[in-house]
Design a protein around this motif. Sequence first.
Motif, PDB file in Angstrom:
ATOM      1  N   SER A   1       7.860   9.778  -2.628  1.00 45.89           N
ATOM      2  CA  SER A   1       8.033   9.007  -1.410  1.00 45.89           C
ATOM      3  C   SER A   1       7.380   9.709  -0.220  1.00 45.89           C
ATOM      4  N   GLN A   2       7.432  11.023  -0.158  1.00 47.53           N
ATOM      5  CA  GLN A   2       6.768  11.755   0.920  1.00 47.53           C
ATOM      6  C   GLN A   2       5.259  11.578   0.819  1.00 47.53           C
ATOM      7  N   TRP A   3       4.736  11.578  -0.383  1.00 47.35           N
ATOM      8  CA  TRP A   3       3.315  11.343  -0.592  1.00 47.35           C
ATOM      9  C   TRP A   3       2.935   9.954  -0.089  1.00 47.35           C
ATOM     10  N   ALA A   4       3.752   8.967  -0.373  1.00 48.13           N
ATOM     11  CA  ALA A   4       3.461   7.607   0.080  1.00 48.13           C
ATOM     12  C   ALA A   4       3.481   7.512   1.603  1.00 48.13           C
TER      13      ALA A   4
ATOM     14  N   ASN B   1       2.834  10.009   3.766  1.00 48.47           N
ATOM     15  CA  ASN B   1       1.637  10.698   4.254  1.00 48.47           C
ATOM     16  C   ASN B   1       0.385   9.862   4.025  1.00 48.47           C
ATOM     17  N   LYS B   2       0.309   9.209   2.893  1.00 45.94           N
ATOM     18  CA  LYS B   2      -0.842   8.364   2.593  1.00 45.94           C
ATOM     19  C   LYS B   2      -0.897   7.180   3.555  1.00 45.94           C
ATOM     20  N   GLY B   3       0.244   6.590   3.860  1.00 42.91           N
ATOM     21  CA  GLY B   3       0.294   5.472   4.798  1.00 42.91           C
ATOM     22  C   GLY B   3      -0.143   5.880   6.191  1.00 42.91           C
TER      23      GLY B   3
ATOM     24  N   ALA C   1      -2.163   8.401   6.935  1.00 42.81           N
ATOM     25  CA  ALA C   1      -3.602   8.657   6.879  1.00 42.81           C
ATOM     26  C   ALA C   1      -4.390   7.358   6.900  1.00 42.81           C
ATOM     27  N   GLU C   2      -3.938   6.355   6.159  1.00 39.19           N
ATOM     28  CA  GLU C   2      -4.639   5.071   6.159  1.00 39.19           C
ATOM     29  C   GLU C   2      -4.598   4.421   7.528  1.00 39.19           C
TER      30      GLU C   2
ATOM     31  N   ARG D   1      -8.035   3.662   9.698  1.00 36.84           N
ATOM     32  CA  ARG D   1      -8.427   2.265   9.894  1.00 36.84           C
ATOM     33  C   ARG D   1      -8.490   1.846  11.355  1.00 36.84           C
TER      34      ARG D   1
END
Length: 92
Positions: free
Chosen positions: A7-10, A12-14, A16-17, A21
């Motif tokens: 969940s932490q990865w998700a 951080n990925k969100g 960054a996106e 963008r």
Amino acid sequence: MSRKRGSQWAVNKGIAEAVLRDRGQRRSALGGFAFGMLGMLALGLWGIDDWLNESILRFGLYWGACGLLCLFVLLFALFDALATLKEERERQ
């Protein structure tokens, strides 16, 4: 309550996106990194230069990190320029 690693990865990925963008957030992040790079450069040249000159390893690690940050800022600026060109082409 414990968090799952995925969940932490998700999260951080969100983040960054979202930064990559949105042009405004991208420019703000680029400015922050460039300001940090210039601060690191100034600190190494005038603030801690005597401390860095005491050890060749310390000197190499510090300026190597500064060089990597410069490379990151250059690549991020190139990405921003290319993303801006793409956004403007899609608008037409």
